[in-house]
Design an enzyme around this catalytic site. Structure first.
Site: not given
Length: 384
Positions: A118, A123, A126, A129, A224
């Site tokens: 991540r 991005q 991802d 997300s 996280y």
């Protein structure tokens, strides 16, 4: 290469006609299981229109060189695969590493989207997300379905209606989208997170940040939460209990990678909430942040509705499929050529996402990972 598209158990589809068209334009073939996209409002005609061919599930499984799915294939489906098939899915090996053994057969290679680092450069790939953002948005809308009160403040001829109070726990991607959505609906919003970096993001959305001093922060945790000290947990529980008592809606999103979700809302805290209040627990699949959460269920306890659902993105199936498919397209740009796959395992994104390669388990095995990297490249990196 022959790409296969399967009909999934939830409402999304992993490969949209737009991505399938991209594969075909690069000289590959695409087959799909009949009705693969119908729950995402994508008809078979759209797949046929870009040159994909309809097949039975058995034919898709046994003929495809490449299968891209939302959820891992079952053992029964794996048994039907051809030798050397490439699988791409969200395997979550950090929850249960033994899942890798299911695919360590027939020369299969498995790549896990949830193992993509991540980082800023990744991005656009991802999937976590993309889906979390949709879940955060939908969590607020789901709460309004059950909440017997208005979200915004309203001035009416009968009097003024006060705004609902929303508490969001966990200000990651899902939490931030929940905050933004609740604010758009006119609610008063507070948010809690153990990460110091979240404070500025929460405040930029117009919400109040609930802060407990002394949190352990880890910027390398990939979005996280991280385990906290017992002293911190005690102070956290006291402050959260105070905020929960006043909230009309509580949305929880906190998860620990590879471990059960932390309990943030105790049964005692639920008992203090106003009758009719709602909790939406997006961490339900890993145990839930509320002590009373049941995964994939809506329960009522002490006058409070508790919705346990970690897969709310599937409820917005059309857009979720589009975003998921776009993430895949960006990921495969790293190694998909007109001739097939060309994996450069010097690339951390490719290396970390590979959990099984040609029938061998790679996840958690540093020796196997090193073997994937060309020796000359390893020497160069050591010298550097």
């Amino acid at each position: 290469m022959l790409f296969g598209i399967l009909k999934e158990q939830d409402q999304r589809v992993s490969v949209t006609p737009e991505l399938a068209k991209k594969f075909i334009s690069e000289g590959h073939e695409v087959i799909y299981e009949k009705g693969a996209g119908e729950s995402a409002f994508i008809s078979d005609e759209l797949y046929e229109g870009i040159g994909a061919k309809s097949k039975s599930r058995e034919e898709v499984l046994s003929s495809s060189n490449v299968l891209i799915t939302l959820d891992p294939l079952s053992k029964e489906d794996v048994a039907k695969l051809a030798e050397g098939t490439f699988l791409f899915s969200s395997f979550q090996p950090f929850q249960d590493a033994s899942i890798c053994e299911v695919y360590a057969t027939k020369g299969i290679s498995a790549f896990s989207f949830d193992m993509i680092p991540r980082t800023t450069i990744a991005q656009s790939m991802d999937i976590l997300s993309s889906m979390a953002s949709i879940s955060g948005y939908k969590a607020v809308l789901k709460a309004t379905d059950y909440l017997p009160r208005y979200m915004p403040m309203l001035s009416t001829a009968a009097g003024t209606v006060p705004p609902s109070k929303v508490l969001v726990m966990g200000a990651g991607v899902a939490g931030l989208q929940a905050i933004a959505t609740a604010k758009r609906l006119g609610a008063q919003v507070e948010a809690f997170d153990t990460r110091a970096a979240a404070k500025e993001e929460v405040m930029s959305l117009g919400a109040k940040f609930v802060e407990v001093e002394g949190a352990t922060d880890d910027t390398s945790a990939g979005g996280y939460a991280v385990e906290q000290t017992e002293e911190y947990k005690k102070r956290q529980a006291e402050l959260i209990a105070q905020k929960v008592e006043k909230a009309d809606v509580v949305i929880t999103t906190a998860q620990l990678r590879g471990r059960p979700a932390p309990t943030l809302v105790t049964e005692e805290a639920v008992k203090t909430m106003k009758a009719g209040s709602v909790i939406v627990d997006l961490a339900s699949s890993t145990g839930g942040n509320c002590a009373l959460t049941k995964d994939k269920e809506v329960v009522r306890a002490h006058g409070v509705t508790i919705i346990g659902n970690s897969n709310l993105a599937a409820d917005i199936s059309e857009q979720a499929s589009v975003l998921y498919s776009k993430n895949i397209q960006n990921y495969m740009k790293l190694f998909l050529t007109k001739e097939g796959f060309d994996f450069d395992f010097n690339d951390e994104i490719i290396l970390q996402s590979c959990i099984v390669y040609k029938g061998d388990v790679v996840y958690g095995n540093e020796e196997k990972q090193k073997q994937l990297v060309p020796p000359a490249k390893v020497e160069e990196s050591v010298e550097a």
